[in-house]
Design a protein around this motif. Sequence first.
Motif, PDB file in Angstrom:
ATOM      1  N   GLY A  93       0.879  -1.127  -0.142  1.00 21.57           N
ATOM      2  CA  GLY A  93      -0.071  -0.186  -0.023  1.00 21.57           C
ATOM      3  C   GLY A  93       0.822   1.326  -0.034  1.00 21.57           C
ATOM      4  O   GLY A  93       0.447   2.263  -0.728  1.00 21.57           O
ATOM      5  N   PHE A  94       2.083   1.225   0.851  1.00 23.29           N
ATOM      6  CA  PHE A  94       2.717   2.306   0.892  1.00 23.29           C
ATOM      7  C   PHE A  94       3.607   2.601  -0.390  1.00 23.29           C
ATOM      8  O   PHE A  94       3.394   3.656  -0.928  1.00 23.29           O
ATOM      9  N   GLY A  95       3.889   1.660  -1.090  1.00 26.40           N
ATOM     10  CA  GLY A  95       4.571   1.570  -2.484  1.00 26.40           C
ATOM     11  C   GLY A  95       3.657   2.288  -3.557  1.00 26.40           C
ATOM     12  O   GLY A  95       3.972   3.177  -4.434  1.00 26.40           O
ATOM     13  N   PHE A  96       2.337   1.872  -3.569  1.00 24.20           N
ATOM     14  CA  PHE A  96       1.594   2.053  -4.355  1.00 24.20           C
ATOM     15  C   PHE A  96       1.012   3.613  -4.139  1.00 24.20           C
ATOM     16  O   PHE A  96       0.978   4.431  -5.109  1.00 24.20           O
ATOM     17  N   THR A  97       0.914   3.985  -3.015  1.00 24.15           N
ATOM     18  CA  THR A  97       0.590   5.409  -2.506  1.00 24.15           C
ATOM     19  C   THR A  97       2.029   6.457  -3.282  1.00 24.15           C
ATOM     20  O   THR A  97       1.633   7.636  -3.878  1.00 24.15           O
ATOM     21  N   VAL A  98       3.148   5.853  -2.904  1.00 22.47           N
ATOM     22  CA  VAL A  98       4.131   6.701  -3.431  1.00 22.47           C
ATOM     23  C   VAL A  98       4.025   6.889  -4.963  1.00 22.47           C
ATOM     24  O   VAL A  98       4.377   7.939  -5.508  1.00 22.47           O
ATOM     25  N   GLY A  99       3.670   5.715  -5.674  1.00 24.68           N
ATOM     26  CA  GLY A  99       3.553   5.924  -7.160  1.00 24.68           C
ATOM     27  C   GLY A  99       2.674   6.912  -7.514  1.00 24.68           C
ATOM     28  O   GLY A  99       2.537   7.756  -8.376  1.00 24.68           O
ATOM     29  N   VAL A 100       1.332   6.817  -6.646  1.00 22.25           N
ATOM     30  CA  VAL A 100       0.469   7.813  -7.081  1.00 22.25           C
ATOM     31  C   VAL A 100       0.894   9.277  -6.956  1.00 22.25           C
ATOM     32  O   VAL A 100       0.719  10.001  -7.873  1.00 22.25           O
ATOM     33  N   LEU A 101       1.535   9.321  -5.899  1.00 22.22           N
ATOM     34  CA  LEU A 101       1.946  10.808  -5.357  1.00 22.22           C
ATOM     35  C   LEU A 101       2.880  11.308  -6.440  1.00 22.22           C
ATOM     36  O   LEU A 101       3.120  12.496  -7.075  1.00 22.22           O
ATOM     37  N   GLY A 102       3.832  10.207  -7.203  1.00 26.95           N
ATOM     38  CA  GLY A 102       4.885  10.428  -8.195  1.00 26.95           C
ATOM     39  C   GLY A 102       4.244  10.956  -9.454  1.00 26.95           C
ATOM     40  O   GLY A 102       4.370  11.970 -10.001  1.00 26.95           O
ATOM     41  N   VAL A 103       3.140  10.259  -9.945  1.00 26.69           N
ATOM     42  CA  VAL A 103       2.204  10.540 -11.028  1.00 26.69           C
ATOM     43  C   VAL A 103       1.494  12.147 -10.989  1.00 26.69           C
ATOM     44  O   VAL A 103       1.557  12.876 -11.711  1.00 26.69           O
ATOM     45  N   LEU A 104       1.406  12.177  -9.465  1.00 25.08           N
ATOM     46  CA  LEU A 104       0.611  13.472  -9.415  1.00 25.08           C
ATOM     47  C   LEU A 104       1.494  14.693  -9.385  1.00 25.08           C
ATOM     48  O   LEU A 104       1.316  15.776 -10.026  1.00 25.08           O
ATOM     49  N   ILE A 105       2.538  14.495  -8.947  1.00 25.91           N
ATOM     50  CA  ILE A 105       3.829  15.351  -9.166  1.00 25.91           C
ATOM     51  C   ILE A 105       3.954  15.696 -10.684  1.00 25.91           C
ATOM     52  O   ILE A 105       4.196  16.676 -11.193  1.00 25.91           O
ATOM     53  N   LEU A 106       4.067  14.703 -11.508  1.00 21.14           N
ATOM     54  CA  LEU A 106       4.403  14.699 -12.823  1.00 21.14           C
ATOM     55  C   LEU A 106       3.203  15.644 -13.447  1.00 21.14           C
ATOM     56  O   LEU A 106       3.511  16.492 -13.968  1.00 21.14           O
ATOM     57  N   PHE A 107       1.946  15.345 -13.027  1.00 20.63           N
ATOM     58  CA  PHE A 107       0.843  16.143 -13.583  1.00 20.63           C
ATOM     59  C   PHE A 107       0.825  17.650 -13.382  1.00 20.63           C
ATOM     60  O   PHE A 107       1.022  18.368 -14.134  1.00 20.63           O
ATOM     61  N   HIS A 108       1.350  18.048 -12.050  1.00 24.64           N
ATOM     62  CA  HIS A 108       1.502  19.228 -11.433  1.00 24.64           C
ATOM     63  C   HIS A 108       2.622  20.061 -12.226  1.00 24.64           C
ATOM     64  O   HIS A 108       2.522  21.077 -12.601  1.00 24.64           O
ATOM     65  N   ALA A 109       3.669  19.108 -12.590  1.00 25.30           N
ATOM     66  CA  ALA A 109       4.671  19.654 -13.373  1.00 25.30           C
ATOM     67  C   ALA A 109       4.172  20.132 -14.749  1.00 25.30           C
ATOM     68  O   ALA A 109       4.792  21.338 -15.325  1.00 25.30           O
ATOM     69  N   ALA A 110       3.406  19.317 -15.470  1.00 21.32           N
ATOM     70  CA  ALA A 110       2.947  19.564 -16.917  1.00 21.32           C
ATOM     71  C   ALA A 110       2.127  20.990 -16.777  1.00 21.32           C
ATOM     72  O   ALA A 110       2.338  21.793 -17.495  1.00 21.32           O
ATOM     73  N   TYR A 111       1.307  20.818 -15.739  1.00 15.02           N
ATOM     74  CA  TYR A 111       0.435  21.916 -15.430  1.00 15.02           C
ATOM     75  C   TYR A 111       1.209  23.375 -15.506  1.00 15.02           C
ATOM     76  O   TYR A 111       0.859  24.182 -16.024  1.00 15.02           O
ATOM     77  N   SER A 112       2.095  23.255 -14.475  1.00 22.23           N
ATOM     78  CA  SER A 112       3.086  24.299 -14.175  1.00 22.23           C
ATOM     79  C   SER A 112       3.617  24.705 -15.478  1.00 22.23           C
ATOM     80  O   SER A 112       3.858  26.057 -15.976  1.00 22.23           O
ATOM     81  N   THR A 113       3.888  23.988 -16.288  1.00 23.07           N
ATOM     82  CA  THR A 113       4.640  24.324 -17.516  1.00 23.07           C
ATOM     83  C   THR A 113       3.854  25.011 -18.458  1.00 23.07           C
ATOM     84  O   THR A 113       4.332  25.988 -18.988  1.00 23.07           O
ATOM     85  N   ILE A 114       2.584  24.446 -18.612  1.00 21.33           N
ATOM     86  CA  ILE A 114       1.726  25.146 -19.567  1.00 21.33           C
ATOM     87  C   ILE A 114       1.298  26.547 -19.141  1.00 21.33           C
ATOM     88  O   ILE A 114       1.166  27.437 -19.881  1.00 21.33           O
TER      89      ILE A 114
END
Lengths: 106, 301
Positions: free
Chosen positions: A2-23
């Motif tokens: 569960g912990f690893g999965f949460t970290v993965g979701v967090l990582g994807v969210l961070i990537l999305f946020h980076a994309a949003y910031s770039t736009i």
Amino acid sequence: MGFGFTVGVLGVLILFHAAYSTIQYRGLLKIMEEEFSGPPITVVGELVIGLVLCMWAALTVPGKFLSIHPDSEENRIVSLPENLDFMIFNHRGRVFPSQVDLKLKH
Amino acid sequence: MVTKTEEAQLSRLESQVDNGGGGAWDFLCLVRKLKVRRSDKVLKHGLSLLKDPRKRSALGPDEWTLYEQVAIAAIDCHSLEVAKDCIKALQKRFPESKRVGRLEGMLLEAKGSWSEAEKAYSSLLEENPFDQVVHKRKIAMAKAQGNITVAIELLNKYLETFMADHDAWRELAEIYVSLQMYKQAAFCYEELILSQPTNPLYHLTYADVLYTIGGQENLQTAKKYYASTIQLTGGKNRRALFGVCLCTSAISQLSKGRNKEDNGTELQSLAATALEKDYKQRAPDKLQLLTSALKSLRVSS
């Protein structure tokens, strides 16, 4: 797990946020009428963090690595299976009577 | 194929089941998966599972697999009554099944009524001439009756049709070795190495056969295959290490007169050190024997 999965979701969210910031940043540049040369350093840092988190999660969540070395304990073949298709029954075992009174009854 | 971890798991489960620790079904599954011949234990524990109606119904459809397994084990242990009961139960559930027909044939074989078994197998083959297992049973029957030449003939004919069946190649190789027809056996082992190049045991047996044939060229090849066995097992196969030592000394003995400088001595000394290290770790009291044996090999070279 569960912990690893949460970290993965967090990582994807961070990537999305980076994309949003770039736009957003590009939109800002258009208003200021400047050329886009690269994302700002904070977004690059965010990308790296997101990448590391995603990679870590992808390597740990699906399971352990299996050895591919032929000489590892899991892969090293120590004996061949008996050739059961060719088994023959007139061996010395038939001389020894079975020890328990074996009977199948229903 | 039985790997090192699977072997450890099997022996652990076996001792657990023997000491009444439960896990009989897991043990039976593993025996089936690894295809090991533990007929007495399969019969004992499988029968106790089958006798208990609650445990039997808990298995679900696997119950019938267990019936078949116990039937074969019972035939192997010559408890024909049990085998007959199992087959009867299977017949009731699957009438006209060819798999059950095969079991009946095996029961006839165990009784020693060869002609009836032959007849049963022939009728099975008439319905389906490409039933590999029935073909194999016929070959095994010829072997059991002592007609080794007939068995070889049948096996060769079988292999013409089913060339990819490595179990049959292995059986043929073992028959040839038992008859000391090493050249033919070597051919079969070559086939086996081609079909499973990562299995070190075939390399090892092939090398053994070549070493037994002898001669300079065969010994060189045998040494190479011993070396490949060492590579595939990570040096944990003692027989291959001994094989390298023996081959090197035999080669140098053969080429004594020519006084040719050979680079095989390095390999031999490496194998010898690996052996010495292994013996020091596992059987220190037998180290003396090993060193004297290795010394005699080196003296002769």
